[in-house]
Every structure is written in C-alpha cells, then in structure tokens.
Design an enzyme around this catalytic site. Structure first.
Site, PDB file in Angstrom:
ATOM      1  N   PHE A  41     -60.975  -3.090 121.938  1.00  0.00           N
ATOM      2  CA  PHE A  41     -59.686  -2.492 122.302  1.00  0.00           C
ATOM      3  C   PHE A  41     -59.489  -1.250 121.458  1.00  0.00           C
ATOM      4  CE2 PHE A  41     -55.174  -1.658 122.022  1.00  0.00           C
ATOM      5  CZ  PHE A  41     -54.822  -1.654 123.354  1.00  0.00           C
ATOM      6  N   ASP A  88     -63.389   1.580 114.290  1.00  0.00           N
ATOM      7  CA  ASP A  88     -61.971   1.518 114.632  1.00  0.00           C
ATOM      8  C   ASP A  88     -61.350   0.444 113.738  1.00  0.00           C
ATOM      9  OD1 ASP A  88     -59.471   0.919 115.631  1.00  0.00           O
ATOM     10  OD2 ASP A  88     -60.065   1.040 117.740  1.00  0.00           O
ATOM     11  N   LYS A  90     -52.130   0.652 112.489  1.00  0.00           N
ATOM     12  CA  LYS A  90     -51.189  -0.473 112.371  1.00  0.00           C
ATOM     13  C   LYS A  90     -50.644  -0.709 110.956  1.00  0.00           C
ATOM     14  CE  LYS A  90     -52.283  -3.103 116.461  1.00  0.00           C
ATOM     15  NZ  LYS A  90     -53.432  -2.592 117.212  1.00  0.00           N
TER      16      LYS A  90
HETATM   17  C1  LIG Z   1     -53.708  -1.655 118.319  1.00  0.00           C
HETATM   18  C2  LIG Z   1     -55.050  -1.062 118.321  1.00  0.00           C
HETATM   19  C3  LIG Z   1     -55.260   0.246 118.806  1.00  0.00           C
HETATM   20  C4  LIG Z   1     -54.156   1.073 119.403  1.00  0.00           C
HETATM   21  O1  LIG Z   1     -53.180   1.398 118.479  1.00  0.00           O
HETATM   22  P1  LIG Z   1     -51.753   1.958 118.979  1.00  0.00           P
HETATM   23  O2  LIG Z   1     -51.042   2.301 117.707  1.00  0.00           O
HETATM   24  O3  LIG Z   1     -51.098   0.848 119.749  1.00  0.00           O
HETATM   25  O4  LIG Z   1     -52.021   3.137 119.825  1.00  0.00           O
HETATM   26  C5  LIG Z   1     -56.536   0.763 118.699  1.00  0.00           C
HETATM   27  N1  LIG Z   1     -57.547   0.052 118.182  1.00  0.00           N
HETATM   28  C6  LIG Z   1     -57.381  -1.206 117.715  1.00  0.00           C
HETATM   29  C7  LIG Z   1     -58.538  -1.926 117.112  1.00  0.00           C
HETATM   30  C8  LIG Z   1     -56.127  -1.810 117.780  1.00  0.00           C
HETATM   31  O5  LIG Z   1     -55.967  -3.060 117.334  1.00  0.00           O
END
Ligand SMILES: *Cc1c(COP(=O)(O)O)cnc(C)c1O
Length: 398
Positions: A138, A223, A252
């Site tokens: 994701f 990520d 986050k």
């Molecule tokens: C939540 C998340 C995103 C997206 O972040 P947003 O602040 O909602 O745009 C991207 N990568 C990972 C691994 C995430 O958990």
C-alpha cells in the site's frame, strides 16, 4: 449538548460517504486512551492509524504546536525557516540518509520519492524509469500511488492509471530478479507490509533486494510511512533488518498527529535540481515544529525501545489468547503492529463487542483485526486492553 446521533446525522448529510465509521464520536485523547462525546473511555489500539506514536495529546508536542502557532505558522519556501531545518537535522542525524524533502502526507512522500527515482534514471541510468513494487503493498491514494500499490481493487475504478510499475510477490527475491529489466530504476517496498496484512519479510529477502539493487545500479526505496518513527521497535524500520535503503518515505508517525510527510535520500540518490519538485505547505513551520518535538520526544525517551519491549509482551499475550480460542488461526506482528486472524468473517462482531468493552482496533479484513497502540503504552495498559479484547472475543457472535 449535541448527541452522538445528531453528529452522525450531520455526517451523513454533509460528508462524502467513503468510510463506514465505527459508531462513536471521539472528542478527546490522552496517552493511550480516547473519550467519546458520551464520556465513554477507550484504549485506542488504532492510534490515529499508526500515527500517535508519542501518545494522544502529548504535552511536549502540544506545547511546541502552541508556541509555534503564536510565532510563525506559514511562509513560502523562498525563505529559510527554523523548525524545518531543525526537523531536517534530527532526521538526517539519526538515520543513514543524507538529505530530506518535507511534504504533507504519505502519498505525497511516495510521489516525491518516485519522481526522484525517475529523475535518477534520467540522469544516471539511460532513462530507466520502471519501478518494481510488491503485491499487497500500500503506497497511497494519488494516481501514481494507485499504480504503485500492488492491489488491483485500488486500480480498477480509476483506469487509465500511470504506467511504469510492475508488482511481484512480497518476500520473494527471485520474483524481483525476474521482473528486472534494463529499464528498471528502483525497487520500492515496505520493510513490513502494514495495510497488506502485517506481513513480515525475512531479513534475507530485504538483504537480497539490497544486493540486487547494488549489482544493477538500481535504487532501493523503503516506504516507511507506517514503519517509521518507532513502530517496529527501532526508530526506522530498516534498522530492524540491518538493511540500508537509498530512499525512505515517512509520514504517519512523523508529526505527532499533525499532517506531515517526508522523503530522505542518500547523497548518491539526490538527483533533483532546483525547480524539479516543490510544495506550498511542505516544510511549514507549524507542522515541522510538531514533528521536531515529536521526533525528539521519541528519541530522548527511547520510545522505539519501549515499542520493542511492549511489542514482545503484546505478542506473547496474543499468542496465549490464540491458544485459548480455537477460532484464532494466526497471530503475527513486530514491534507494536499486530494482526489477529480468525477462521471466519467475524471481524465486525469482534470490533463491535470490543468497542463496547472499551477497546478500539482496526478492522483490517473481514477475518482479521489489527492492533497498533501508541508507542508509549505500558504493560498495565496492554493487560487492560487484552482483558477488554477477551471480553470482546467472548461476546462476539460466532
Ligand atoms: C498510510 C500509508 C501511505 C499513505 O499515506 P497517506 O498519509 O494516507 O497519504 C503510504 N504508504 C504506507 C506504507 C502507508 O501505510
């Protein structure tokens, strides 16, 4: 006083229907707990979706936000501002990366990292632009990240979507090798997949991808939007595996709750030239003051160490609960991100009954829940939460 029912009515009247919300209207938080408008108290094992790493309403962060709000909230990036530079310094000095760009969300951080990789390909790899990502990953909701995310159901509605990504099974080095061509510039993966189901890869996989990228002149992008800032029991997720990426993305847990994201890169990967990328709000004094205070709090108070210790305890206790409940088929996690899987689709019942008992969790799948408490959590709070979970499990209609 406005009641829960009245707030819900306002929501359905005015807010786009995109999420089936859990039934409470939350009003206030402190540490590991939140309270709804009826005054009911909950242990929050969603923590703002793995955001409130330093606890709800952390007084140190609150003070930094209040001070900065009275001092300087926003300037254009034509000028130097102090909170931005302090945040840059603390993140670079505590990581293996050399330079930072600050933005406003996880999706934006990934968007920037992908642009950086493509620019790198233009500059250093004969125009290579293709990026390998993992199935069940994701990476966010912008169009580029919809393409990067290896889950077809996020993509189908929005075709045509940007091209230039291929998705391979996670934790499978051979799949990465097979998907690599002369046109591949980077591999982008989460050190632990969060939204994809709390999937923990082998150290050998991450090390193998690192070596493969080195051998082929490709960048390794982690990520760390969900794993960064202590969630896995180390300040950054890559440290839990001993594998250094060329680029990481954060969001986050970075801002102590305020919206902020960032990507950091090794000098060798810093391919941007002035004007290649930018942001109006990115690096804004207010969000950076919050993020600096939060990051400093996390480092000074050894919050990642607490996450590691408490994570081990939480895992042990969850496994014990598994052994007492035959319908729990799997318990997996690391640091303070855990999944509990069931043999049938009872998540809605478990969540509702646990809410009733005073515990908030993430309904990750119809047959799986996710627990991600604040990283300042204590053993006593875990005990209390798990006794509420046991009540929830017992009361869920099976
Ligand atoms: C939540 C998340 C995103 C997206 O972040 P947003 O602040 O909602 O745009 C991207 N990568 C990972 C691994 C995430 O958990």
């Amino acid at each position: 006083m406005t009641s829960t029912a009245e707030w819900k009515e306002l929501e359905s009247k005015y807010y786009m229907f995109l999420v089936r919300r859990q039934p409470m209207v939350l009003e206030r938080g402190e540490g590991a707990r939140v309270w709804d408008v009826e005054g009911k108290e909950y242990l929050d094992f969603t923590s703002g979706w793995a955001v409130n790493n330093a606890g709800h309403s952390n007084p140190v962060i609150a003070e930094a936000i209040a001070e900065q709000a009275k001092t300087l909230v926003q300037t254009s990036n034509q000028f130097y501002t102090i909170p931005q530079l302090k945040l840059a310094e603390i993140l670079v000095e505590n990581s293996c990366l050399d330079k930072i760009f600050i933005c406003n969300s996880g999706a934006e951080a990934n968007e920037g990292a992908i642009k950086l990789a493509k620019k790198y390909g233009k500059k250093h790899k004969d125009g290579a632009y293709h990026i390998i990502t993992a199935l069940n990953s994701f990476h966010g909701r912008t169009m580029m990240n919809v393409s990067a995310t290896g889950q077809p159901h996020y993509q189908e509605l929005f075709q045509p979507i940007p091209t230039g990504f291929s998705h391979v099974p996670y934790d499978d080095l051979d799949a990465v090798k097979e998907a690599t061509t002369d046109n591949t510039v980077a591999v982008m993966i989460e050190p632990v997949q969060g939204e994809g189901g709390v999937n923990i890869p082998s150290v050998e996989y991450l090390k193998g991808v690192r070596d493969w990228c080195d051998q082929n002149g490709m960048l390794l992008i982690f990520d760390e939007v969900q794993t960064g800032l202590g969630r896995l029991g180390t300040l950054f997720g890559y440290q839990s595996f001993g594998v250094e990426p060329d680029i990481i993305t954060l969001a986050k847990g970075l801002g102590g709750g305020v919206p902020i994201g960032a990507f950091l890169a090794k000098d060798s990967a810093c391919a941007f030239d002035p004007g290649d990328h930018g942001s109006t709000f990115g690096g804004n004094p207010l969000t950076c003051a919050a993020a600096h205070a939060s990051t400093k709090y996390i480092i000074d108070n050894e919050i990642p160490e607490n996450a590691a210790k408490m994570g081990e305890y939480l895992g042990e206790r969850l496994r014990k609960i598994q052994s007492d409940n035959e319908f729990i088929t799997d318990v997996r996690g690391m640091g303070l991100i855990w999944a509990v899987e069931f043999d049938s689709d009872i998540t809605p019942d478990v969540i509702a009954a646990s809410n009733e008992a005073g515990l908030l969790m993430n309904p990750m799948r119809p047959n799986a829940i996710r627990l991600m408490p604040v990283l300042t959590i204590t053993k006593e709070e875990i005990d209390e939460a798990l006794s509420r979970l046991e009540t929830g499990l017992a009361n869920a209609s099976k």
